[in-house]
Design a protein around this motif. Sequence first.
Motif, PDB file in Angstrom:
ATOM      1  N   THR A   1       1.057  -1.486   0.282  1.00 13.02           N
ATOM      2  CA  THR A   1      -0.189  -0.312  -0.060  1.00 13.02           C
ATOM      3  C   THR A   1       1.109   1.600  -0.135  1.00 13.02           C
ATOM      4  N   PRO A   2       0.345   2.409   0.071  1.00 16.18           N
ATOM      5  CA  PRO A   2       1.254   3.538  -0.578  1.00 16.18           C
ATOM      6  C   PRO A   2       1.803   3.920   0.604  1.00 16.18           C
ATOM      7  N   GLY A   3       3.173   3.777   0.265  1.00 15.00           N
ATOM      8  CA  GLY A   3       3.956   4.583   1.862  1.00 15.00           C
ATOM      9  C   GLY A   3       4.399   3.228   2.677  1.00 15.00           C
ATOM     10  N   TYR A   4       3.330   2.370   2.935  1.00 14.07           N
ATOM     11  CA  TYR A   4       3.751   0.768   3.548  1.00 14.07           C
ATOM     12  C   TYR A   4       5.345   1.127   3.746  1.00 14.07           C
ATOM     13  N   ILE A   5       6.369   1.321   2.632  1.00 15.67           N
ATOM     14  CA  ILE A   5       7.624   1.116   3.020  1.00 15.67           C
ATOM     15  C   ILE A   5       8.414   1.567   4.115  1.00 15.67           C
ATOM     16  N   ASP A   6       8.193   2.894   3.440  1.00 15.06           N
ATOM     17  CA  ASP A   6       8.285   4.023   3.782  1.00 15.06           C
ATOM     18  C   ASP A   6       8.194   4.319   5.492  1.00 15.06           C
ATOM     19  N   GLN A   7       7.250   3.515   6.127  1.00 16.42           N
ATOM     20  CA  GLN A   7       6.888   3.417   7.482  1.00 16.42           C
ATOM     21  C   GLN A   7       7.442   2.533   7.730  1.00 16.42           C
ATOM     22  N   ALA A   8       7.085   1.067   7.318  1.00 19.57           N
ATOM     23  CA  ALA A   8       8.118   0.201   7.380  1.00 19.57           C
ATOM     24  C   ALA A   8       9.245   0.686   8.132  1.00 19.57           C
ATOM     25  N   ILE A   9      10.269   1.486   6.929  1.00 21.07           N
ATOM     26  CA  ILE A   9      11.241   1.201   7.535  1.00 21.07           C
ATOM     27  C   ILE A   9      11.880   2.216   9.140  1.00 21.07           C
ATOM     28  N   VAL A  10      11.044   3.250   8.899  1.00 23.38           N
ATOM     29  CA  VAL A  10      11.300   4.379   9.731  1.00 23.38           C
ATOM     30  C   VAL A  10      10.954   3.671  11.182  1.00 23.38           C
ATOM     31  N   ALA A  11       9.711   3.000  11.277  1.00 29.74           N
ATOM     32  CA  ALA A  11       9.424   2.059  12.095  1.00 29.74           C
ATOM     33  C   ALA A  11      10.336   1.414  12.905  1.00 29.74           C
ATOM     34  N   ALA A  12      10.971   0.594  12.358  1.00 35.01           N
ATOM     35  CA  ALA A  12      12.107  -0.350  12.609  1.00 35.01           C
ATOM     36  C   ALA A  12      13.870   0.485  12.844  1.00 35.01           C
ATOM     37  N   ARG A  13      13.363   1.955  12.068  1.00 28.09           N
ATOM     38  CA  ARG A  13      14.890   2.863  12.641  1.00 28.09           C
ATOM     39  C   ARG A  13      14.787   3.604  13.746  1.00 28.09           C
ATOM     40  N   GLN A  14      13.791   3.636  14.157  1.00 31.06           N
ATOM     41  CA  GLN A  14      13.279   5.053  15.011  1.00 31.06           C
ATOM     42  C   GLN A  14      12.936   3.494  16.617  1.00 31.06           C
ATOM     43  N   ALA A  15      12.868   1.681  16.077  1.00 30.19           N
ATOM     44  CA  ALA A  15      13.664   0.795  17.141  1.00 30.19           C
ATOM     45  C   ALA A  15      15.024   0.515  17.231  1.00 30.19           C
ATOM     46  N   ASP A  16      15.284   1.019  16.587  1.00 28.60           N
ATOM     47  CA  ASP A  16      16.728   0.146  16.596  1.00 28.60           C
ATOM     48  C   ASP A  16      16.923  -0.764  15.977  1.00 28.60           C
ATOM     49  N   LEU A  17      16.106  -1.344  14.693  1.00 31.52           N
ATOM     50  CA  LEU A  17      16.378  -2.379  13.970  1.00 31.52           C
ATOM     51  C   LEU A  17      17.239  -1.952  12.568  1.00 31.52           C
ATOM     52  N   THR A  18      17.614  -2.804  12.078  1.00 28.01           N
ATOM     53  CA  THR A  18      18.430  -2.937  10.897  1.00 28.01           C
ATOM     54  C   THR A  18      17.006  -3.103   9.985  1.00 28.01           C
ATOM     55  N   PRO A  19      16.337  -2.697   8.783  1.00 31.58           N
ATOM     56  CA  PRO A  19      15.342  -2.470   7.892  1.00 31.58           C
ATOM     57  C   PRO A  19      15.649  -3.462   6.984  1.00 31.58           C
ATOM     58  N   VAL A  20      14.955  -4.411   6.830  1.00 36.01           N
ATOM     59  CA  VAL A  20      15.786  -4.972   5.794  1.00 36.01           C
ATOM     60  C   VAL A  20      14.071  -4.908   4.595  1.00 36.01           C
ATOM     61  N   LEU A  21      15.097  -5.224   2.813  1.00 38.29           N
ATOM     62  CA  LEU A  21      13.498  -5.631   2.307  1.00 38.29           C
ATOM     63  C   LEU A  21      13.560  -7.298   1.439  1.00 38.29           C
ATOM     64  N   VAL A  22      12.660  -7.315   1.575  1.00 43.61           N
ATOM     65  CA  VAL A  22      11.996  -8.680   0.911  1.00 43.61           C
ATOM     66  C   VAL A  22      11.476  -9.062   0.017  1.00 43.61           C
ATOM     67  N   ILE A  23      11.660  -9.269  -1.263  1.00 47.00           N
ATOM     68  CA  ILE A  23      10.204  -9.221  -2.296  1.00 47.00           C
ATOM     69  C   ILE A  23      10.368 -10.437  -2.380  1.00 47.00           C
ATOM     70  N   ASN A  24       9.444 -10.959  -2.621  1.00 46.57           N
ATOM     71  CA  ASN A  24       8.807 -12.327  -2.181  1.00 46.57           C
ATOM     72  C   ASN A  24       8.114 -11.908  -3.788  1.00 46.57           C
ATOM     73  N   LYS A  25       7.942 -13.505  -4.045  1.00 45.04           N
ATOM     74  CA  LYS A  25       7.026 -13.954  -5.301  1.00 45.04           C
ATOM     75  C   LYS A  25       8.012 -12.883  -6.640  1.00 45.04           C
ATOM     76  N   GLY A  26       9.294 -13.528  -6.278  1.00 47.88           N
ATOM     77  CA  GLY A  26      10.439 -13.312  -7.528  1.00 47.88           C
ATOM     78  C   GLY A  26      10.090 -14.842  -8.684  1.00 47.88           C
ATOM     79  N   ASP A  27       9.482 -15.452  -8.369  1.00 45.65           N
ATOM     80  CA  ASP A  27       9.336 -16.121  -9.476  1.00 45.65           C
ATOM     81  C   ASP A  27       8.043 -15.712 -11.028  1.00 45.65           C
ATOM     82  N   LEU A  28       7.141 -14.925 -10.051  1.00 47.68           N
ATOM     83  CA  LEU A  28       5.536 -13.995 -10.744  1.00 47.68           C
ATOM     84  C   LEU A  28       6.726 -13.553 -11.781  1.00 47.68           C
ATOM     85  N   GLU A  29       5.898 -13.721 -13.047  1.00 47.83           N
ATOM     86  CA  GLU A  29       6.458 -13.088 -14.433  1.00 47.83           C
ATOM     87  C   GLU A  29       5.896 -11.183 -14.619  1.00 47.83           C
TER      88      GLU A  29
END
Length: 308
Positions: free
Chosen positions: A100-128
């Motif tokens: 959803t719009p802004g989802y990734i940004d919010q998740a990264i901000v939330a992680a950094r705010q909590a002092d966690l390292t955010p990483v992005l995992v793009i799943n379904k890499g098999d889809l065309e």
Amino acid sequence: MGVQNKQDSPDSGPEQKGVIVAHHGIAVDILFESGERRMVKVKRQAGHVVGDNVTVTGPRLFQLPRKTELCRRDSRGSVRIVGANLDVLGVVISPMPLPTPGYIDQAIVAARQADLTPVLVINKGDLENSKAFIEKVSATYGGIVDIFVVSALTGEGLSALTRYLGKGVRSFFVGITGVGKSSLLNAICPTLDLRVGELYEAGNRGCNTTTVSTLHSLPEGGELVDTPGFNEFGLVDISVADLAGFFPGFEAAMEGQCHFRDCRHRGEPGCAVSDLVEKGKIAKERYTTYLALFDQIQAGDDRFKTRR
Ligand code: GDP
Ligand code: ZN
């Protein structure tokens, strides 16, 4: 400061160190350094969470200070601690459903705010249709956070992820319903055995559902905390200063280049973020996301308030 679990019985036996691997309301499951695993009684609202380091002497449980705590808001708006001493927040996204719009940004901000390292995992890499999505995400977030492209279905890319997690990190994964988070966690952590494709079901069982967080050791090293039925992820107790400081993509501008030290990047003179937006180095749509979030937080939008 730790929290003493008040018990009347006298101390007995040697002090044992361990970590809470599951919480069952009136007892916690502890994995001790010796390898022994045992339940210890606790007061219901004592505030212990999965991932807490503890020492146990006879019936006494003493909670050691936390390095990090990751919070979330439940469906009733209360804030709960998901896990203690987490290192990494894996943000699972997919080309179908799209974030959803802004989802990734919010998740990264939330992680950094909590002092966690955010990483992005793009799943379904098999889809065309995944290629264009992967390119877009990489163009925006490459160099800002680590990105793993995987397929829980085919196993593609999973070894790079498990190797990363195997460097002794304790991780937690979030993702909107349908991205394949359960499939992915099952693939990297066979002891979990989560049910796949249970869209929306966990949220529909009324108030009897207790979501129990559990901590698992991964076969190739590292640990994983999982909370069943937890998909949506909102920002908790965020200030506009946190948002301005943690928004992904602003890093280059953050290195002391804004004229004002407490610049909120909203048109102030000499703002390095505005400069990067003008030069096209920060996408306009992302800057718009930032401004919209900023306004909501400043207006005291209920979503960002705490009811503990
Ligand atoms: P969750 O809601 O995020 O936990 O997602 P699930 O693990 O329940 O998966 C949702 C749907 O996506 C299911 O139909 C899965 O079979 C499918 N799925 C999960 N991972 C993949 C993947 O890597 N590739 C493809 N093509 N489908 C997947
Ligand atoms: Zn600025």
